[in-house]
Design a protein around this motif. Sequence first.
Motif, mmCIF file in Angstrom:
data_model
loop_
_atom_site.group_PDB
_atom_site.id
_atom_site.type_symbol
_atom_site.label_atom_id
_atom_site.label_comp_id
_atom_site.label_asym_id
_atom_site.label_seq_id
_atom_site.Cartn_x
_atom_site.Cartn_y
_atom_site.Cartn_z
ATOM 1 N N ILE A 85 -34.172 -17.405 -66.766
ATOM 2 C CA ILE A 85 -35.424 -17.574 -66.023
ATOM 3 C C ILE A 85 -35.303 -17.053 -64.599
ATOM 4 O O ILE A 85 -35.994 -16.114 -64.201
ATOM 5 N N SER A 86 -34.403 -17.655 -63.813
ATOM 6 C CA SER A 86 -34.313 -17.288 -62.409
ATOM 7 C C SER A 86 -33.003 -17.772 -61.805
ATOM 8 O O SER A 86 -32.359 -18.687 -62.322
ATOM 9 N N SER A 87 -32.646 -17.156 -60.702
ATOM 10 C CA SER A 87 -31.535 -17.632 -59.879
ATOM 11 C C SER A 87 -31.894 -17.375 -58.432
ATOM 12 O O SER A 87 -32.319 -16.271 -58.084
ATOM 13 N N GLY A 88 -31.743 -18.396 -57.604
ATOM 14 C CA GLY A 88 -32.156 -18.232 -56.229
ATOM 15 C C GLY A 88 -31.383 -19.113 -55.274
ATOM 16 O O GLY A 88 -30.627 -20.003 -55.679
ATOM 17 N N ILE A 89 -31.621 -18.877 -54.001
ATOM 18 C CA ILE A 89 -30.921 -19.590 -52.946
ATOM 19 C C ILE A 89 -31.940 -20.031 -51.905
ATOM 20 O O ILE A 89 -32.898 -19.310 -51.610
ATOM 21 N N GLY A 90 -31.824 -21.264 -51.424
ATOM 22 C CA GLY A 90 -32.771 -21.773 -50.447
ATOM 23 C C GLY A 90 -33.527 -22.980 -50.962
ATOM 24 O O GLY A 90 -33.016 -23.753 -51.777
ATOM 25 N N THR A 118 -38.244 -30.777 -44.578
ATOM 26 C CA THR A 118 -36.849 -30.910 -44.151
ATOM 27 C C THR A 118 -36.065 -29.617 -44.345
ATOM 28 O O THR A 118 -34.878 -29.577 -44.069
ATOM 29 N N MET A 119 -36.730 -28.564 -44.807
ATOM 30 C CA MET A 119 -36.038 -27.332 -45.174
ATOM 31 C C MET A 119 -35.414 -26.650 -43.952
ATOM 32 O O MET A 119 -35.982 -26.663 -42.860
ATOM 33 N N PRO A 120 -34.244 -26.037 -44.131
ATOM 34 C CA PRO A 120 -33.648 -25.261 -43.050
ATOM 35 C C PRO A 120 -34.223 -23.847 -43.027
ATOM 36 O O PRO A 120 -34.753 -23.352 -44.022
ATOM 37 N N HIS A 121 -34.141 -23.215 -41.868
ATOM 38 C CA HIS A 121 -34.453 -21.796 -41.741
ATOM 39 C C HIS A 121 -33.147 -21.051 -41.525
ATOM 40 O O HIS A 121 -32.334 -21.464 -40.700
ATOM 41 N N VAL A 122 -32.945 -19.967 -42.248
ATOM 42 C CA VAL A 122 -31.688 -19.235 -42.171
ATOM 43 C C VAL A 122 -31.967 -17.743 -42.017
ATOM 44 O O VAL A 122 -32.868 -17.209 -42.676
ATOM 45 N N THR A 123 -31.200 -17.097 -41.147
ATOM 46 C CA THR A 123 -31.248 -15.638 -41.075
ATOM 47 C C THR A 123 -30.443 -15.081 -42.252
ATOM 48 O O THR A 123 -29.303 -15.495 -42.480
ATOM 49 N N CYS A 124 -31.050 -14.205 -43.021
ATOM 50 C CA CYS A 124 -30.358 -13.649 -44.173
ATOM 51 C C CYS A 124 -30.513 -12.131 -44.194
ATOM 52 O O CYS A 124 -31.377 -11.560 -43.521
ATOM 53 N N ALA A 160 -24.650 -21.459 -45.110
ATOM 54 C CA ALA A 160 -24.733 -21.669 -46.553
ATOM 55 C C ALA A 160 -25.999 -22.413 -46.955
ATOM 56 O O ALA A 160 -26.497 -23.288 -46.241
ATOM 57 N N MET A 161 -26.509 -22.044 -48.121
ATOM 58 C CA MET A 161 -27.647 -22.741 -48.740
ATOM 59 C C MET A 161 -27.321 -22.969 -50.211
ATOM 60 O O MET A 161 -26.413 -22.350 -50.766
ATOM 61 N N VAL A 162 -28.082 -23.846 -50.839
ATOM 62 C CA VAL A 162 -27.871 -24.168 -52.257
ATOM 63 C C VAL A 162 -28.262 -22.976 -53.123
ATOM 64 O O VAL A 162 -29.290 -22.335 -52.903
ATOM 65 N N LEU A 163 -27.428 -22.701 -54.129
ATOM 66 C CA LEU A 163 -27.709 -21.669 -55.132
ATOM 67 C C LEU A 163 -27.965 -22.342 -56.471
ATOM 68 O O LEU A 163 -27.282 -23.297 -56.832
ATOM 69 N N HIS A 164 -28.947 -21.834 -57.213
ATOM 70 C CA HIS A 164 -29.190 -22.343 -58.563
ATOM 71 C C HIS A 164 -29.290 -21.184 -59.545
ATOM 72 O O HIS A 164 -29.573 -20.049 -59.175
ATOM 73 N N TYR A 206 -27.318 -26.441 -60.618
ATOM 74 C CA TYR A 206 -26.677 -26.376 -59.307
ATOM 75 C C TYR A 206 -25.425 -25.510 -59.360
ATOM 76 O O TYR A 206 -24.554 -25.702 -60.208
ATOM 77 N N CYS A 207 -25.338 -24.545 -58.435
ATOM 78 C CA CYS A 207 -24.203 -23.615 -58.389
ATOM 79 C C CYS A 207 -23.491 -23.643 -57.040
ATOM 80 O O CYS A 207 -22.845 -22.668 -56.645
ATOM 81 N N GLY A 208 -23.619 -24.743 -56.312
ATOM 82 C CA GLY A 208 -22.891 -24.904 -55.064
ATOM 83 C C GLY A 208 -23.643 -24.402 -53.844
ATOM 84 O O GLY A 208 -24.766 -23.915 -53.925
ATOM 85 N N GLU A 209 -22.991 -24.547 -52.693
ATOM 86 C CA GLU A 209 -23.530 -24.069 -51.416
ATOM 87 C C GLU A 209 -22.888 -22.714 -51.137
ATOM 88 O O GLU A 209 -21.669 -22.607 -51.089
ATOM 89 N N GLN A 210 -23.704 -21.680 -50.930
ATOM 90 C CA GLN A 210 -23.183 -20.319 -50.855
ATOM 91 C C GLN A 210 -23.732 -19.577 -49.634
ATOM 92 O O GLN A 210 -24.851 -19.843 -49.185
ATOM 93 N N LYS A 211 -22.934 -18.631 -49.156
ATOM 94 C CA LYS A 211 -23.372 -17.750 -48.059
ATOM 95 C C LYS A 211 -23.549 -16.312 -48.534
ATOM 96 O O LYS A 211 -24.112 -15.494 -47.820
#
Length: 325
Positions: A159-164, A202-208, A297-301, A306-311
């Motif tokens: 289906i999908s894989s994403g981060i954030g 509560t979401m973080p903002h990240v430069t990517c 790092a943000m959560v990856l799925h 759940y696939c951990g916290e990744q950069k």
Amino acid sequence: MNVEKMNGKGTLEMNQVYHFIVNTAARTGKGIFAWNELEEILMQRQIKYETHLTEYAGHAKTLARELSEKGTESDPVYLVIVGGDGTVNEVLNGIVNFKNVRFGYVPNGSANDLANGLGWFKFDAKEILNKLLDGEYHGFAMDLGCSTDESGNKNLFAISSGIGIDAEVCKAALHSKLKKFLNAIHLGGLTYKLLTIHKLFTMPHVTCYLKLDDQPEKMIQKGIFAVGMNQPVEGGGVPMAPKAVCTDGKLTLCCVYGYSRFRAFFVLPSLLAGKHEGKKGFWIESFSKATIRLESAMVLHADGEYCGEQKHVCIECLPGIMKFI
């Protein structure tokens, strides 16, 4: 050697045993009742089959590995998944060699985003099983995706894989009491939408930094999430990529950025309605391979798992490797 052909009525005939991996805990424990109804169809139609019931988290992956090891390219294992999107993901990540397997899928989860993406939402589980046994999906080959994290761990997805934030929502849903309650009243698809509203504040903002195929890398400020879509919807029917097609050899990026928490709340309805393409702060584009680098790092799925916290993550398409019965 198996005999496989289409008869004059369009029914697939074979001297073949179907292996059913069944998640009886799906839909908050109601999966066993659905399986009992499906089993009646198998017995009525005198289908040769073996049942493999999952007993714990990760068991479907183990069963898929063991079963797929028995197949060959000329004599593949016929493997049917009965469960939700998470069960499908487990099975895919257990397969040893996709050339040795032919797939079937009977949706029996709370979100069923894969079924929705395939256009099966108008059929119930019994209708889908009969269509499968009648050979209506024979020859269908679906793309999969693969996300690789910074440690080299690979996770296949249908289906999908994403981060954030979308991954944060998936992580929260895995152990959500709200999900269990909504599943009990047949409203499980609302879980992800309600959790998304909560996470927005509560979401973080990240430069990517995003790179698609051979394009130059692009810096994204105030990144909220980036997801590679193989199906049009995820998270209980949210149309992240309404034009995504799972047979075109491409994935579709949906990246949201640049919004404050307050403004993000007011653009959420356009996303839920699938009306976000072309709007400021939304990047929608097809790709074969994408790399995502984050300053923190943000959560990856992958398919909500759940696939951990990744950069750093690489997401790529695996064209046509999931071949249906």
